[in-house]
Motif scaffolding. Sequence first.
Motif, PDB file in Angstrom:
ATOM      1  N   ARG A 178      14.295   5.964   3.998  1.00  0.00           N
ATOM      2  CA  ARG A 178      13.154   6.242   4.870  1.00  0.00           C
ATOM      3  C   ARG A 178      13.429   5.713   6.269  1.00  0.00           C
ATOM      4  NH1 ARG A 178       7.918   2.875   3.570  1.00  0.00           N
ATOM      5  NH2 ARG A 178       7.148   4.237   5.195  1.00  0.00           N
ATOM      6  N   LYS A 184       9.021   8.823   5.131  1.00  0.00           N
ATOM      7  CA  LYS A 184       9.618   8.469   3.829  1.00  0.00           C
ATOM      8  C   LYS A 184      10.419   9.653   3.297  1.00  0.00           C
ATOM      9  CE  LYS A 184       5.477   7.297   1.929  1.00  0.00           C
ATOM     10  NZ  LYS A 184       4.536   6.651   0.975  1.00  0.00           N
ATOM     11  N   HIS A 213       0.737  11.854   1.768  1.00  0.00           N
ATOM     12  CA  HIS A 213       0.013  13.085   2.080  1.00  0.00           C
ATOM     13  C   HIS A 213      -0.068  13.979   0.847  1.00  0.00           C
ATOM     14  CE1 HIS A 213       0.442  11.863   6.238  1.00  0.00           C
ATOM     15  NE2 HIS A 213      -0.398  12.823   6.565  1.00  0.00           N
ATOM     16  N   PHE A 249       0.843  -1.210   0.000  1.00  0.00           N
ATOM     17  CA  PHE A 249       0.000   0.000   0.000  1.00  0.00           C
ATOM     18  C   PHE A 249       0.874   1.254   0.000  1.00  0.00           C
ATOM     19  CE2 PHE A 249      -0.034   2.239   4.179  1.00  0.00           C
ATOM     20  CZ  PHE A 249       0.788   1.401   4.914  1.00  0.00           C
ATOM     21  N   ASP A 254       8.998  15.329   0.635  1.00  0.00           N
ATOM     22  CA  ASP A 254       7.835  15.522  -0.251  1.00  0.00           C
ATOM     23  C   ASP A 254       7.274  16.929  -0.034  1.00  0.00           C
ATOM     24  OD1 ASP A 254       7.470  14.290   2.278  1.00  0.00           O
ATOM     25  OD2 ASP A 254       5.531  13.462   1.783  1.00  0.00           O
ATOM     26  N   ARG A 310       0.753   5.307   1.209  1.00  0.00           N
ATOM     27  CA  ARG A 310       0.057   6.384   1.916  1.00  0.00           C
ATOM     28  C   ARG A 310       0.881   7.661   1.711  1.00  0.00           C
ATOM     29  NH1 ARG A 310      -2.426  10.416   3.352  1.00  0.00           N
ATOM     30  NH2 ARG A 310      -2.867  10.926   5.514  1.00  0.00           N
ATOM     31  N   HIS A 322       7.947   4.314  -1.827  1.00  0.00           N
ATOM     32  CA  HIS A 322       8.128   3.871  -0.441  1.00  0.00           C
ATOM     33  C   HIS A 322       9.287   4.573   0.239  1.00  0.00           C
ATOM     34  CE1 HIS A 322       4.811   1.223  -0.946  1.00  0.00           C
ATOM     35  NE2 HIS A 322       5.340   0.788  -2.083  1.00  0.00           N
TER      36      HIS A 322
HETATM   37  N1  MTE Z   1       6.490  10.171   5.013  1.00  0.00           N
HETATM   38  C1  MTE Z   1       6.365  11.253   4.235  1.00  0.00           C
HETATM   39  N2  MTE Z   1       7.457  12.002   4.007  1.00  0.00           N
HETATM   40  N3  MTE Z   1       5.180  11.604   3.655  1.00  0.00           N
HETATM   41  C2  MTE Z   1       4.039  10.864   3.878  1.00  0.00           C
HETATM   42  O1  MTE Z   1       2.981  11.187   3.334  1.00  0.00           O
HETATM   43  N4  MTE Z   1       3.057   8.969   5.097  1.00  0.00           N
HETATM   44  C3  MTE Z   1       3.185   8.208   6.350  1.00  0.00           C
HETATM   45  C4  MTE Z   1       4.503   7.443   6.390  1.00  0.00           C
HETATM   46  N5  MTE Z   1       5.601   8.289   6.021  1.00  0.00           N
HETATM   47  C5  MTE Z   1       4.146   9.737   4.751  1.00  0.00           C
HETATM   48  C6  MTE Z   1       5.417   9.405   5.264  1.00  0.00           C
HETATM   49  C7  MTE Z   1       2.116   7.288   6.617  1.00  0.00           C
HETATM   50  S1  MTE Z   1       0.692   7.974   7.251  1.00  0.00           S
HETATM   51  C8  MTE Z   1       2.262   5.948   6.453  1.00  0.00           C
HETATM   52  S2  MTE Z   1       1.020   4.871   6.904  1.00  0.00           S
HETATM   53  C9  MTE Z   1       3.474   5.362   5.879  1.00  0.00           C
HETATM   54  O2  MTE Z   1       4.406   6.371   5.495  1.00  0.00           O
HETATM   55  C10 MTE Z   1       3.102   4.542   4.643  1.00  0.00           C
HETATM   56  O3  MTE Z   1       4.241   3.982   4.052  1.00  0.00           O
HETATM   57  P1  MTE Z   1       4.144   3.376   2.581  1.00  0.00           P
HETATM   58  O4  MTE Z   1       3.513   4.400   1.680  1.00  0.00           O
HETATM   59  O5  MTE Z   1       5.528   3.012   2.200  1.00  0.00           O
HETATM   60  O6  MTE Z   1       3.249   2.152   2.672  1.00  0.00           O
END
Ligand code: MTE
Length: 415
Positions: free
Chosen positions: A250, A263, A99, A95, A204, A97, A245
Motif C-alpha cells: 500500500r 491500499k 470503500h 481501524f 479492490d 476504511r 490494510h
Molecule cells: N485504498 C483502497 N484501494 N480502497 C479503499 O477503500 N480507503 C482509503 C485508504 N486507501 C481505501 C484505500 C481511506 S478513505 C482510508 S482512511 C485509508 O485507506 C484507511 O486505511 P486502513 O483501512 O488501513 O485503516
Amino acid sequence: MQNPPVPARRSLLKVLAAAPAVSALGGLATAAPAHAAPTPAAPASGPLATPGLLSAPGIVKALPSEHFTVRGTNAEARFDAFGDTGALTPADRFFVRNHTSTPVLDAADWRLTLWGDGLHGRGPVHFTYGQLRDLPSVTRTALIECAGNGRSLYASQQGEPVTGTAWTLGAVGAARWRGVRLADVLRRAGIARDAVDLLPRGLDDPYVSGGIDYGRVRRPLPVAKAFDDVILAYEMNGEPLPYDHGHPVRLVVPSWVGIASIKWLGDIEVSTRPLSSPWSTDWYRLFGAAHPAGGSAPISRQTLKSAYQLPFGATLESGRVHRLTGRAWSALAPVRSVEVSTDGGAHWRRAHLHDTPRRDGWVRWSVPWRPRSTGPVTLLSRTTDTAGNTQPERAVHNTQGYLFNAVVRHPVTVV
Ligand code: MTE
C-alpha cells in the motif's frame, strides 16, 4: 516458500484475473528475487455469529466488540479502548476504511504497473513483489487518519448536518511502516522531469454508489509529495501488511488524509498533466457556505486533535483520584502542549506528555483528577502544536464533514 492460506473469497479470483502481466523490468536487476511471498494472519473463520465478534461485510480480520464499532463496510477502532495500546496501534486494533471489500491477494502473483506519458519510455513498467523487496528499504512511523475522523461531532456538538460515515474519533491509528521510497521506484521506472501528477489505484472492486460506477479507488498525488516522504509499504509493525490494510503493498502518505494512502496498490499513472478522479472532485474537498463556490482545492494535510481514552458518558466516582488519559496529534507540526479542563472550559491546566512529540506520531498524555461533587461534567482537551496551531472551539463546517478539529466536549457523570 510458504504456502498462503487458500482464501475462500470470490474477490481473490476476480482480482488475480485483473492483475497485469509481467513485462519490462524498468531498469531493475532481472535476477529472480529469492523472497518467499509473505502471508499475513489467516482470514478470520468460524461460525458466523461468534459472541463478542462483530461482522462487517468484506473485512477479513476479527472485530471484537470491545475494540471496534462497525459502520457499513468500515470498522472504527474504539478510541476509549486505546488505553492498553502503546504508541503504535497493533494491526488487530487498527481501524479499517473500505470503500468496497478487502481483496485477499497473494504477494507471489502481485505486480505493480507504472504507466503514462510521464515516463521516459512511455511503455508500462512492472515490479514484482520480490523486486520491490530487493530495493533499499525505509522504516518510519506514521499515522493514518481518515479525513472524516470525528465527523459525527459536527452534528452532535455543533448541530450541523453532514453526510458520510458517522465516525466518532477512532478512524485513526499509528503504525511503523516498512517499505520502499516511492521516489526510488519512480526513478527506476524512468519518471520524466515534467511529470506533475500520479494516480495510484487500488485492486479492490470498483466503488458503486447510487447506481454509479466510480471505478477503482484512486486519487491524484502530486509528484512533489511523492518525492518527499511517501513509501510503498509492505510491512506494518514488523509483520507483513495484513489483508485489510493493503496486503501485499500500500501507499503510506504521511500527514495527509487517509484516502491518499491507497491500499492494495495495483498501478500508478504518471502524468505530465494534472489528473483527477471522483476522489479529488466529488469527495475530499470542502463544500459549503464557508468555502469557495464549487468547493475548495482537494484536501491534502490532516489537522490536529486530542481525545480522552474514556467512553462518552463514563461514570466516575467522586472523592477519588482518577488518572485521565488520552492522545494528541497534529499533522501540521509536533505537539507542543495539551491542556485539559474538567469543568466545561472554565479552567485549564497542562496534561503530562508521555511521548516525545514528533511530526507524524501521536503523544499519550495523562492528568490526575479528583472530582469533588456529583453530577454531569464536560471534560475538554486541547492540543497546541509547535507551529502555533490550536484546536478551536468550533470546526469550520463543510457538508461532507471532513477535518473536524474542534475541542471535543466529552460528557461524563460523577457519582
Ligand atoms: N485504498 C483502497 N484501494 N480502497 C479503499 O477503500 N480507503 C482509503 C485508504 N486507501 C481505501 C484505500 C481511506 S478513505 C482510508 S482512511 C485509508 O485507506 C484507511 O486505511 P486502513 O483501512 O488501513 O485503516
